[in-house]
Write a protein that holds these residues in place. Structure first.
Motif, short mmCIF file in Angstrom:
data_model
loop_
_atom_site.label_atom_id
_atom_site.label_comp_id
_atom_site.label_asym_id
_atom_site.label_seq_id
_atom_site.Cartn_x
_atom_site.Cartn_y
_atom_site.Cartn_z
N VAL A 42 -8.50 -4.54 -1.98
CA VAL A 42 -9.21 -3.58 -2.13
C VAL A 42 -10.70 -3.77 -1.60
O VAL A 42 -11.43 -2.84 -1.40
CB VAL A 42 -9.77 -3.58 -3.97
N GLU A 43 -11.11 -5.02 -0.92
CA GLU A 43 -12.07 -5.07 -0.26
C GLU A 43 -12.08 -4.48 1.08
O GLU A 43 -13.04 -3.87 1.54
CB GLU A 43 -12.42 -6.66 -0.03
N GLU A 44 -10.79 -4.54 1.50
CA GLU A 44 -10.55 -3.69 2.94
C GLU A 44 -9.11 -3.08 3.02
O GLU A 44 -8.21 -3.66 3.55
CB GLU A 44 -10.59 -4.81 4.06
N PRO A 45 -8.88 -2.02 2.13
CA PRO A 45 -7.57 -1.55 2.01
C PRO A 45 -7.22 -0.81 3.41
O PRO A 45 -7.96 -0.06 3.84
CB PRO A 45 -7.67 -0.55 0.95
N ASN A 46 -6.12 -1.08 3.93
CA ASN A 46 -5.54 -0.60 5.39
C ASN A 46 -4.51 0.10 5.33
O ASN A 46 -4.15 0.54 6.68
CB ASN A 46 -5.91 -1.87 6.36
N ASP A 47 -3.73 -0.22 4.41
CA ASP A 47 -2.19 0.48 4.31
C ASP A 47 -2.11 1.88 4.89
O ASP A 47 -1.26 2.32 5.58
CB ASP A 47 -1.66 0.32 3.17
N LEU C 200 -11.78 -1.48 12.82
CA LEU C 200 -12.93 -0.62 12.89
C LEU C 200 -13.12 -0.21 11.42
O LEU C 200 -14.58 -0.15 11.14
CB LEU C 200 -12.44 0.51 13.91
N HIS C 201 -12.10 0.24 10.78
CA HIS C 201 -12.30 0.40 9.20
C HIS C 201 -12.98 -0.39 8.36
O HIS C 201 -14.00 -0.20 7.76
CB HIS C 201 -10.83 0.83 8.74
#
Lengths: 289, 106, 288
Positions: A42-47, C200-201
């Protein structure tokens, strides 16, 4: 029967997201279309990046309850201060000062029980959002996204993992990196855990910590070696000595890294990847049934 | 005026403690009477919020000036709100007694 | 005193390898591994531990099932869903327990006690480049943010007592409690960005966090040749946000090689292109 698989790794950047996204696709292809992907990082969601066709279906806000002191009712007795284990409440009777420091508060609710004067109130404080996406195939993606500046990631993950569709047969949970509480929260509910690692000294060290954790929470697991070919042989030695199953190896490829970079991993599947993931899916199917 | 100096021990020849929230002791020096008193910091080993609790203590004691090596953001917030002056002294080679002598000399 | 934290949002962008390289370029500096959850910097710095401390991450509740009267109050009131009855009796899952002690206070049968958790350690060490403060968290522990605060505080104390004016912090991935604790009150954040959409995101979210604390930031693009397209997008993103780009480092297997040798890339391959870029970056950080 519902089965939950968590994809975890101690070290960041070893390929959790790659494996999660591919598994979603190939479980749909070779096992069941009742598969759902939960992005618990949840800190960095990328899916979501890897599903350009995704369509948002629903969205809801997740709040934490933060207490607030009603100064008109507060008697400055300091009972709440005594109850708060996190030193989040400041009460100074001599100057009639009482305040909650929200950044120290864990929202445990103890102060509400402590206060006998009805001076403790609670209000909603946003910690993040949960979004659901249709991906065209399978039952879709559920993504938790932590509000910038919030440190309540574990609380948000707890909400994300409850959100899966009741019809789902396979839930895939993409865990955050590390070995602390957010990873435990993601793994606690899983029937099986895939540990994605890379054969470098950092990868090995962090894998060892993660395996220690898996053993402590009594979860079955197997290892996927990603970027196989870089590094030295110490990973193999360790896994062999510990009798840990290597359930798959993904060779290092700079071309693959480039596809990953531009979000195009599902558009560039070749025969090797297809057979690799088909084997992995079959293997998991056998393990979980 | 009441002045507090963070201290590593409970004596005048104790070394000045650079930490505020987690200082071992506080020396409360009363400028008018010249009396000094050492208080143990009950929050020195708290896992969180030590700065907040220590600042709360300063307000309760009616302190007007605090001398320490550093103040965290939470401590600063409370000390500022109650107009307690923060003095940062970035060296720990002096004893509390020497610091008080300097204060007297002013 | 100047304190710089290296962060990336996304894991695996190269924070630790880059921190190790900067460490080996520094003089009169104190180092700090703020990635307490999966600490790796010590694998390169090979610290000789001088002092070791226990970090107390709080309480865990334990229910005495002999005294328990099955009233269900604890289960009802626990906001962390840490109390379970699956086994036919009330018990606390220690990994879910937050240590708030509410159940202990509410239990009418006095069947609950809280015990201190003693699974975390932190260390002050010497390395061939200078002092290092680092930690080892027990698996599944919480409060990594507080442990970060503890190691950073010690690093500052050491820097002050040695009269050093620089602290270099290897940060954790993400933007949650550990990342927040690693950047509050620092003089600057060095962002390591990998040229991928994920990179980047994640960097955008990280920058929002840094800006919310009004902290200065600079950036490095690591593995820039993996995607020229994303590298261009990141360069533009940095420009739009007035973030100085201190250098671009190519994808370089020498980093892995150095890691295997337990050295930083600058030590093992001082003449490599990456090492030269890192040297320039370090010179910039020193004066800016």
């Amino acid at each position: 029967m519902l089965k939950k698989i968590a994809i975890a790794s101690g070290k960041g950047g070893t390929g959790k997201t790659t494996v999660s996204v591919n598994l979603y696709y190939f479980i749909h292809k070779y096992w069941t279309d009742k598969v759902q992907l939960l992005d618990c990082d949840v800190e960095e969601p990328n899916d979501l990046i890897f599903f350009p066709e995704a369509r948002e279906k629903s969205f809801n806000v997740v709040n934490q309850q933060v207490p607030k002191i009603d100064n008109s009712k507060c008697t400055y007795c300091r009972d709440c201060v005594e109850y708060c284990e996190f030193n989040a409440i400041v009460v100074i009777p001599t100057v009639k000062f009482a305040e909650v420091n929200a950044s120290l508060c864990h929202s445990c609710g103890a102060c509400l029980h402590a206060c006998k004067h009805g001076a403790m109130l609670e209000y909603d404080h946003k910690i993040g959002e949960i979004k659901k996406f249709d991906l065209g195939i399978g039952l879709g993606l559920i993504q938790g996204e932590l509000e910038i500046g919030s440190s309540m990631q574990t609380m948000l993950i707890k909400d994300v993992i409850k959100e899966y569709n009741p019809e789902t047969e396979i839930v895939l949970m993409d865990a955050p990196p590390g070995t602390s509480c957010p990873v435990v929260t993601t793994s606690a509910d899983a029937d099986f855990i895939l540990l994605v690692t890379e054969p470098t000294p950092f990868g090995l060290h962090d894998l060892q910590l993660t395996i220690e954790l898996m053993r402590e929470i009594h979860k079955p697991f197997a290892v996927i070696i990603n970027k196989d070919g870089i590094g030295d042989g110490s990973m193999e030695k360790y896994l062999e000595a510990e009798d840990i199953e290597i359930i798959g190896r993904i060779a290092f490829s700079k071309e693959y890294a480039a596809n990953y970079a531009t979000g195009k991993i599902l558009n560039n599947l070749d025969e090797t990847q297809d057979s690799f993931y088909r084997n992995l899916v079959m293997n998991l199917k056998e393990k979980l049934n | 005026m009441k002045i507090v100096i963070s201290s590593e021990g409970a004596e005048m020849n104790s070394v000045f403690d650079l930490r505020f929230g987690r200082a071992a002791y506080f020396c409360v020096y009363n400028e008018e009477s010249g009396i000094t008193e050492f208080l143990k910091n009950e929050h020195a080993d708290d896992q969180g919020g030590a700065g907040t609790k220590t600042s709360e203590k300063m307000v309760e004691l009616g302190v007007q000036k605090v001398i320490s090596g550093d103040f965290g953001p939470k401590a600063k917030d409370i000390l500022e709100r109650f107009n307690i002056q923060m003095v940062i002294l970035p060296d720990n080679n002096r004893t509390v007694g020497e610091i008080i002598e300097t204060l007297k000399g002013k | 005193m100047k304190e710089i934290t290296v962060l990336s949002g996304k894991g695996g962008a190269g924070k630790t390898s880059i921190t190790a390289a900067l460490v080996s370029l520094s003089e009169r500096a104190v180092f700090c591994d703020s990635d307490v959850d999966a600490a790796d910097l010590h694998l390169i710095l090979k610290p000789e531990v001088k002092e070791s401390y226990r970090f107390d991450s709080g309480y865990k509740a334990i229910i005495d099932s002999v005294k328990c009267i099955d009233c269900n109050i604890c289960k009802e009131e626990c906001r962390f869903d840490a109390i379970h009855t699956d086994k036919g009796f009330y018990e606390v899952n220690p990994f879910q327990c937050e240590g708030c002690r509410l159940c202990e206070r509410l239990c009418p049968a006095e069947a609950i006690v809280s015990v201190k958790n003693e699974n975390n350690f932190w260390y002050v060490s010497n390395t061939r480049f200078g002092p290092l403060v680092h930690a080892r968290m027990g698996p599944g522990e919480e409060n990594s943010g507080k442990l970060v605060t503890v190691v950073r505080r010690k690093a500052r104390e050491i820097a002050r007592s040695l009269n050093y004016d620089f602290i270099l912090n290897d940060g954790p991935p993400g933007i949650g409690c550990a990342a927040i604790s690693s950047l509050t009150g620092t003089s600057g954040v060095l962002m390591v960005i990998e040229p991928s959409m994920s990179g980047l995101h994640d960097a955008k979210r990280l920058l929002d966090l840094i800006n919310s604390f009004n902290i200065k930031s600079y950036a490095i693009i690591n593995k820039h040749d993996i995607s020229n397209k994303l590298t261009d997008e990141i360069v533009q993103f940095l420009k739009n946000n007035n973030i100085p780009l201190l250098g671009k480092i190519p994808f370089d297997t020498m980093f892995t090689q150095a890691m295997i040798e337990g050295k930083s890339i600058v030590e093992l391959y001082p003449e490599a292109k990456s090492s030269k870029v890192l040297k320039k970056i370090w010179d910039y950080i020193l004066v800016n």
